[in-house]
Design an enzyme around this catalytic site. Structure first.
Site, PDB file in Angstrom:
ATOM      1  N   GLU A  13      14.585   5.250   6.963  1.00 42.94           N
ATOM      2  CA  GLU A  13      15.993   5.738   7.572  1.00 42.94           C
ATOM      3  C   GLU A  13      15.294   4.712   8.570  1.00 42.94           C
ATOM      4  O   GLU A  13      16.847   4.794   9.138  1.00 42.94           O
ATOM      5  CB  GLU A  13      15.130   6.439   8.245  1.00 42.94           C
ATOM      6  CG  GLU A  13      16.084   8.244   6.921  1.00 42.94           C
ATOM      7  CD  GLU A  13      16.775   8.074   5.801  1.00 42.94           C
ATOM      8  OE1 GLU A  13      18.372   8.686   6.849  1.00 42.94           O
ATOM      9  OE2 GLU A  13      16.893   8.498   4.426  1.00 42.94           O
ATOM     10  N   HIS A  41      17.204  13.310  11.554  1.00 45.71           N
ATOM     11  CA  HIS A  41      16.145  12.065  11.903  1.00 45.71           C
ATOM     12  C   HIS A  41      15.132  12.339  13.785  1.00 45.71           C
ATOM     13  O   HIS A  41      16.036  13.261  14.055  1.00 45.71           O
ATOM     14  CB  HIS A  41      17.060  10.340  12.426  1.00 45.71           C
ATOM     15  CG  HIS A  41      17.534  10.240  11.146  1.00 45.71           C
ATOM     16  ND1 HIS A  41      19.056   9.871  10.518  1.00 45.71           N
ATOM     17  CD2 HIS A  41      17.582   9.959  10.325  1.00 45.71           C
ATOM     18  CE1 HIS A  41      19.564   9.079   9.922  1.00 45.71           C
ATOM     19  NE2 HIS A  41      17.799   9.327   9.130  1.00 45.71           N
ATOM     20  N   CYS A  50      23.199   6.459  17.040  1.00 48.62           N
ATOM     21  CA  CYS A  50      23.656   6.176  15.961  1.00 48.62           C
ATOM     22  C   CYS A  50      23.719   4.670  15.357  1.00 48.62           C
ATOM     23  O   CYS A  50      23.458   4.674  14.846  1.00 48.62           O
ATOM     24  CB  CYS A  50      24.079   7.162  14.758  1.00 48.62           C
ATOM     25  SG  CYS A  50      23.286   9.214  14.906  1.00 48.62           S
TER      26      CYS A  50
END
Length: 447
Positions: free
Chosen positions: A175, A251, A370
């Site tokens: 990721e 995450h 992000c």
């Protein structure tokens, strides 16, 4: 020695920004499913943050969005005819697949890739590995175009090494930088690269989350460290706490953030947290390493996820001071706001809080961290990067005008089947590739 900088490359929100609730484990994403979105406002909010960081004297870049709806992928899944017919058939027979192929999720460039600076790599070049994002279909279709964009922004093979994404299987689920942090005294020094993973793919005896999936595997992180040719003595792997993954910490950057000599995290961020701290301090090798741990008694994990306190940016504003960039949700939460006041008053490098309205992104589960990919660059490497993608006053004004011209101010899932939306998106991106001098990064056949 020339100054090495950390540049932030933010993802520009795409014209199809919508709330389809595609990301299981991301509570904000699922809670806002089917609500109308405002792509124009989302893009302008992101650009305002980029401009503000540029005005602070930091190096700020922009990464282009991907073409959506992704008709190319829909064709591979068996939908046929003209582009308009493909959209209509997908909307009728598989609306969730159409929604996935219309996601603007590439805006969250923390998931775009893992980046290792030249000071850390055996080759002396900056290494990029685009994330395969294989845990979510709507994100798994990004990495080919992501690679094209990164190569267009960082084109010089003398300075930049580009790797393909890892094999797209859950065993090597990757990721990107959302699970990767780097610590150092100065950006130009060899650093400590810190990889956080959620599961062991080849050892079923290890603990794992039970409610939500772990998206990053140890094996993926190890593979990236090998391909980037990192120093094993300065590379640390830590397992994310399965308990917090099951509470919506999909995450590591939802529960921890680091910069230079500071790790800011929740007390429940990692398994065997004391060992993680010791490993980091040992690899760092100096006595100026700060660990700022937030106790559950002060900020609950649930509150951290809702406010995105840890999905913040730590920015070095001088050799000894940092600012923390947080979403406005932190300011509106009394408990979190009080904690931030105490944080900047305490004896640590974080001396200032900067608040941004990122509501459109936050509604889909993405905060300040992000939206950005951190790339450490020497002055020579910075000069070798595509200058058209570096923020300045003129580019900011141009991009704002571009957004106002091409973006809708309201979008729902039903609009994704509108062929006019596809035309609008393509027209916008064709213009953007010229503005940013990206060449042929969108190579899909148009019918």
């Amino acid at each position: 020695m020339s100054k090495t900088v950390e540049a932030n490359f933010d993802g520009l929100v795409g014209p199809t920004h919508n709330y389809a609730g595609l990301s299981l484990g991301n509570i904000a994403s699922t809670n806002n499913q089917s609500a109308p979105s405002n792509p124009r406002q989302a893009a302008l909010q992101g650009l305002a943050k980029m401009k503000a960081l540029h005005d602070m004297g930091l190096v700020q870049g922009v990464l282009a969005p991907q073409e959506r709806p992704d008709v190319h992928t829909l064709r591979k899944l068996g939908f046929t005819g003209s582009d308009a017919q493909v959209l209509a058939e997908a909307a009728k027979k598989a609306p969730k697949i159409l929604a996935a192929c219309s996601s603007a999720s590439s805006m969250w460039t923390a998931n775009a890739a893992t980046v290792s600076p030249s000071a850390d790599t055996e080759t002396g070049t900056v290494h990029f590995t685009p994330a395969n994002l294989c845990s979510k279909f709507h994100r798994s279709i990004e990495h080919e175009t992501t690679s094209n964009i990164l190569r267009a922004v960082f084109p010089d093979e003398k300075h930049f090494t580009h790797h393909p994404a890892l094999t797209s299987t859950s065993h090597f689920g990757d990721e990107g930088a959302a699970n990767h942090t780097r610590f150092c005294q100065n950006y130009g020094d060899e650093g400590v690269e810190f990889f956080v993973f959620g599961q062991y793919s080849f050892d079923d005896t290890k603990v794992a989350p039970s409610r939500f999936p772990a998206r990053q595997s140890l094996e993926a992180s190890q593979a990236i460290a090998r391909t980037h040719k990192l120093n094993e003595q300065r590379t640390i792997f830590a397992q994310q706490n399965p308990e917090v993954i099951d509470q919506g910490v999909f995450h590591n950057d939802v529960i921890a953030v680091g910069n230079r000599n500071v790790l800011f995290c929740h007390e429940k961020a990692f398994l065997d947290q004391a060992k993680v701290y010791n490993d980091l301090k040992t690899a760092y090798g100096h006595d100026d390493f700060y660990i700022i741990e937030v106790p559950e008694s002060r900020i609950r994990v649930e509150t951290a996820v809702k406010s995105y306190l840890f999905n913040s940016q730590l920015l070095s504003t001088s050799d000894n001071e940092m600012s923390i960039v947080v979403p406005s949700d932190c300011q509106s939460d009394r408990q979190v706001s009080a904690y931030l006041d105490d944080l900047v008053a305490a004896d640590n490098p974080i001396t200032d809080v900067k608040v941004f309205d990122l509501r459109q992104s936050m509604n889909n589960g993405g905060g300040p961290a992000c939206l950005r990919l951190r790339v450490v660059l020497t002055q020579e490497e910075l000069k070798a990067a595509n200058p058209s993608c570096l923020m300045n006053d003129k580019l900011y004004s141009t991009l704002c005008q571009w957004v106002e011209k091409h973006y809708r101010d309201r979008l729902t899932e039903a609009d994704l089947a509108d062929p006019q939306l596809l035309i609008e998106s393509r027209t916008a991106l064709d213009e953007l590739t010229r503005l940013l001098q990206l060449g042929s990064v969108y190579q899909f056949q148009r019918v």
